[in-house]
Write an enzyme that holds these catalytic residues in place. Structure first.
Site, PDB file in Angstrom:
ATOM      1  CG  HIS A  55     -19.827 -93.239 -36.134  1.00  0.00           C
ATOM      2  ND1 HIS A  55     -19.358 -92.658 -34.975  1.00  0.00           N
ATOM      3  CD2 HIS A  55     -19.995 -94.568 -35.860  1.00  0.00           C
ATOM      4  CE1 HIS A  55     -19.239 -93.577 -34.034  1.00  0.00           C
ATOM      5  NE2 HIS A  55     -19.620 -94.747 -34.534  1.00  0.00           N
ATOM      6  CG  ASP A  80     -22.280 -98.162 -35.199  1.00  0.00           C
ATOM      7  OD1 ASP A  80     -21.228 -97.509 -35.214  1.00  0.00           O
ATOM      8  OD2 ASP A  80     -22.874 -98.481 -34.150  1.00  0.00           O
ATOM      9  CG  HIS A  86     -23.405 -93.663 -32.091  1.00  0.00           C
ATOM     10  ND1 HIS A  86     -23.982 -94.371 -33.121  1.00  0.00           N
ATOM     11  CD2 HIS A  86     -22.261 -94.340 -31.787  1.00  0.00           C
ATOM     12  CE1 HIS A  86     -23.248 -95.408 -33.423  1.00  0.00           C
ATOM     13  NE2 HIS A  86     -22.177 -95.421 -32.628  1.00  0.00           N
ATOM     14  NE  ARG A 104     -21.319-101.956 -32.406  1.00  0.00           N
ATOM     15  CZ  ARG A 104     -20.704-101.254 -33.354  1.00  0.00           C
ATOM     16  NH1 ARG A 104     -20.304-100.015 -33.092  1.00  0.00           N
ATOM     17  NH2 ARG A 104     -20.457-101.781 -34.533  1.00  0.00           N
TER      18      ARG A 104
END
Length: 293
Positions: free
Chosen positions: A101, A103, A257, A272
């Protein structure tokens, strides 16, 4: 292969994607080094730093050097630093990360990129893979490249965050339904132009792309499945084995990723910070002429 660009000691992982930047402390960056890191990101699409220990505010400040920051609508964050999201395998269902995917493409302005720090790593497993959508597009036949230019696709948050997995009670269900309402499906170009490098790249992923709008349902499904598989071939991706204190920065505009969920009940915590991006667009470029049959 190691190269030195200005003050950076850069080890290239693959020509298509990835580099490690050695001998640097992300806690003590000056403006020049920050600009060099930004250029390295454009050059390599995902860059890694070993043995960093960043406080949440420092991580947020590093991400903010690339732009304003995003707060995720579903995942929790550090209490005093809401821009730093917490991915904790003992507190959240992280299975949705184990598919390829890009993000937050369910947003009209998907993120520019992310700064991810390894806080706690399982003894075995938990690697992350990144793939270059720029290299993947270049690897398509010219005829297919031309067919994809100008097409659009729908991206939907519900594809990766279904009610049956993320709503365990009525309160969570109502919260998720409100999130869906605030994030309706959006349309992006299938081929996106990188806003800085100007390069064309694929902008579809298994995580959020549901269909190509200009094609019949069956043709759309077949083409998307082909593109999902094509874009994540080994020649276009790298696999990163995490160590405690690792930091990864990736360009979310041109990569996708996949975080492997292969560590069972072991504990994995990542922090993150996500950088806001802009509206994806495709700019026509001079096309190579196809050879006549």
């Amino acid at each position: 292969m190691n190269t030195v660009v200005a003050n950076l000691n850069i080890e290239v992982i693959k020509p298509t994607i990835g580099a490690i930047i050695h001998d640097i402390d992300l806690n003590a960056l000056n403006e020049q080094t920050t600009q060099q890191i930004q250029q390295a990101l454009l050059d390599h699409q995902v860059i890694f730093f070993r043995k960093q220990q960043l406080a949440p505010q420092v991580q947020a400040d590093l991400a903010r050097s690339f732009g304003t920051l995003h707060v995720h609508p579903i995942y929790p964050s550090i209490e005093d630093v809401p821009e730093v999201m917490v991915l904790d395998s003992w507190k959240q269902d992280l299975r949705d990360n184990e598919l390829w995917h890009t993000d937050v493409t369910f947003s009209k302005t998907p993120p520019l990129g992310c700064v991810l720090q390894a806080i706690k790593i399982p003894p075995v497993g938990g690697d992350t893979l990144w793939s270059s959508n720029t290299a993947a597009f270049k690897g398509l036949p010219l005829e297919l490249q031309q067919k994809l230019r100008g097409l659009t696709a729908t991206h939907d948050i519900r594809k990766s965050f279904p009610l049956e997995r993320f709503a365990h009670n009525e309160e969570e269900r109502e919260k998720l339904l409100q999130t869906f309402k605030r994030n309706p499906p959006v349309v992006h170009p299938v081929v996106r132009t990188h806003p800085v490098t100007g390069e064309p790249l694929l902008f579809v992923s298994e995580g959020f792309t549901t269909h190509i709008n200009e094609l019949p349902e069956q043709e759309s499904e077949q083409l998307l499945n082909f593109l999902f598989e094509h874009a994540t071939q080994e020649q276009f991706h790298l696999r990163w084995k995490w160590q405690d204190g690792d930091v990864a920065i990736w360009d979310n505009r041109c990569t996708q990723h996949k975080a492997l969920f292969d560590y069972g009940d072991a504990h994995r915590i990542m922090h993150r910070a996500t950088i806001n991006g802009d509206v994806p667009f495709y700019k026509e470029e001079q096309q190579p002429e196809l050879a006549e049959a």
